[in-house]
Design a protein around this motif. Structure first.
Motif, mmCIF file in Angstrom:
data_model
loop_
_atom_site.group_PDB
_atom_site.id
_atom_site.type_symbol
_atom_site.label_atom_id
_atom_site.label_comp_id
_atom_site.label_asym_id
_atom_site.label_seq_id
_atom_site.Cartn_x
_atom_site.Cartn_y
_atom_site.Cartn_z
ATOM 1 N N HIS A 193 0.073 -19.878 -20.829
ATOM 2 C CA HIS A 193 1.226 -19.064 -21.206
ATOM 3 C C HIS A 193 1.871 -18.442 -19.958
ATOM 4 O O HIS A 193 1.269 -18.404 -18.878
ATOM 5 N N ARG A 194 3.075 -17.918 -20.136
ATOM 6 C CA ARG A 194 3.764 -17.189 -19.078
ATOM 7 C C ARG A 194 3.573 -15.700 -19.323
ATOM 8 O O ARG A 194 3.763 -15.219 -20.441
ATOM 9 N N ARG A 242 3.840 -22.478 -26.144
ATOM 10 C CA ARG A 242 3.730 -21.614 -24.963
ATOM 11 C C ARG A 242 4.436 -20.291 -25.222
ATOM 12 O O ARG A 242 5.611 -20.267 -25.597
ATOM 13 N N ALA A 259 -2.688 -17.268 -17.777
ATOM 14 C CA ALA A 259 -2.670 -18.432 -16.888
ATOM 15 C C ALA A 259 -3.679 -19.486 -17.329
ATOM 16 O O ALA A 259 -3.379 -20.690 -17.336
ATOM 17 N N THR A 302 3.759 -11.583 -17.256
ATOM 18 C CA THR A 302 3.922 -10.705 -16.106
ATOM 19 C C THR A 302 3.907 -9.262 -16.592
ATOM 20 O O THR A 302 4.047 -8.988 -17.787
ATOM 21 N N THR A 323 5.753 -16.415 -24.002
ATOM 22 C CA THR A 323 6.242 -15.640 -22.865
ATOM 23 C C THR A 323 5.945 -14.179 -23.144
ATOM 24 O O THR A 323 6.427 -13.624 -24.140
ATOM 25 N N SER A 351 0.851 -13.360 -11.384
ATOM 26 C CA SER A 351 1.634 -13.455 -12.603
ATOM 27 C C SER A 351 2.433 -14.752 -12.565
ATOM 28 O O SER A 351 2.537 -15.403 -11.522
ATOM 29 N N ASP A 352 2.997 -15.143 -13.697
ATOM 30 C CA ASP A 352 3.821 -16.340 -13.716
ATOM 31 C C ASP A 352 5.017 -16.128 -12.795
ATOM 32 O O ASP A 352 5.814 -15.212 -12.995
ATOM 33 N N GLU A 353 5.129 -16.982 -11.782
ATOM 34 C CA GLU A 353 6.134 -16.776 -10.733
ATOM 35 C C GLU A 353 7.553 -16.818 -11.279
ATOM 36 O O GLU A 353 8.393 -15.963 -10.955
ATOM 37 N N SER A 354 7.841 -17.797 -12.113
ATOM 38 C CA SER A 354 9.209 -17.920 -12.621
ATOM 39 C C SER A 354 9.570 -16.767 -13.545
ATOM 40 O O SER A 354 10.715 -16.295 -13.553
ATOM 41 N N LEU A 355 8.593 -16.284 -14.319
ATOM 42 C CA LEU A 355 8.867 -15.165 -15.223
ATOM 43 C C LEU A 355 9.065 -13.871 -14.444
ATOM 44 O O LEU A 355 9.954 -13.065 -14.773
#
Length: 289
Positions: free
Chosen positions: A253-254, A109, A249, A256, A111, A179-183
């Motif tokens: 992958h992550r 994965r 997504a 933003t 980032t 976008s990836d929420e946590s990132l």
């Protein structure tokens, strides 16, 4: 096990992927993306060590270390079509065995954080503001060419866009992806505005700029500025965030996008010396990625 044909994943004679000219071992798990190849050098200037540097066309990569983190800075050029190339090739480097041309059994994965420049659409996004795209709207259509894109799209937001904008441009339907929420939380923290970003499929007409050619819908930008979705506004225009968010997504992958606003589309002003605004944003991203 699926075998990927030579024509579908082109590998250069030196074992590197076709456009990026990178080899799998040269790619870090943390990737900072940018449009301008020269900006890669600016980002890499913060690295403590440099492992490799590769350039081909608009694609420039430097992999090195920042503190204890191994990071690749990669330029993607302009537009969602270029982002389609870059994200697919980054994923191939991470998850396809170039020797056997089969998908690796263990998923890697990535980032990915894109540092971009952008045009602000609201009074609270003047030139010099940093905006993280927690949602991206695509005028480009790239994700529609991949099966099951609806699984990562916000179809409720898409329907509201069509309704509130009275969308009348034939052959194009805007799509929306988070976008990836946590990132996004990791990068934006509490000192970067979060907003809805439009990735336009052009710099002039698609962003409401009128030079010699008249616009098909002169009211579109006014409607975009007035758009309201659950008390959220469309904050800015750029040209890549939707394809990045959507493809990442779907692949797992992550990703933003965070942008420095360099043009105030309401006040009709622009900061052409925007490179002075970028170092602080680059440092934030490198510290937080």
């Amino acid at each position: 096990m699926k075998h990927i044909a030579d024509s579908e994943l082109i590998i250069n004679g030196d074992g590197s992927v076709f456009h990026l000219h990178l080899k799998p071992e040269q790619l870090a798990g943390r990737i900072v993306l940018c449009g301008d190849p020269e900006r890669v050098s600016m980002i890499a200037g913060y690295f403590d060590t440099t492992e490799c540097e590769v350039s081909n066309r608009e694609f420039h990569t430097v992999t090195g270390t920042y503190g204890e983190k191994r990071i690749s800075a990669v330029s993607h050029g302009i537009g969602c079509d270029n982002m389609d190339i870059v994200v697919n090739e980054l994923d191939a480097l991470a998850n396809i065995d170039f020797e056997t041309r089969t998908v690796r059994p263990v998923f890697r994965r990535l980032t990915m954080v894109r540092i971009g420049t952008s045009g602000g659409l609201q009074p609270f996004t003047p030139a010099g503001t940093y905006v993280a795209a927690d949602r991206s709207i695509g005028f480009d259509g790239v994700v529609y060419f991949y099966r099951d894109s609806e699984k990562v799209r916000d179809t409720i937001l898409e329907d509201e866009l069509v309704r509130q904008l009275a969308w009348d441009i034939p052959g194009i339907r805007p799509y929306a992806v988070s976008s990836d929420e946590s990132l996004t939380e990791q990068i934006a923290k509490d000192d970067i505005i979060r907003g809805i970003t439009i990735a336009a499929n052009g710099f002039y007409g698609p962003q409401g700029r009128e030079l010699r050619l008249p616009l098909a819908n002169k009211e579109l930008n006014r409607k975009i500025r007035a758009f309201n979705f659950k008390n959220r506004r469309i904050t800015n225009f750029e040209m890549e965030s939707s394809a990045l968010a959507g493809l990442a997504a779907m692949m797992g992958h992550r990703a933003t996008t965070v942008c420095c606003i360099i043009a105030g589309r309401i006040d009709k002003n622009v900061n052409t010396d925007y490179k002075r605004c970028l170092p602080a944003l680059i440092e934030k991203v490198l510290d937080r990625i």
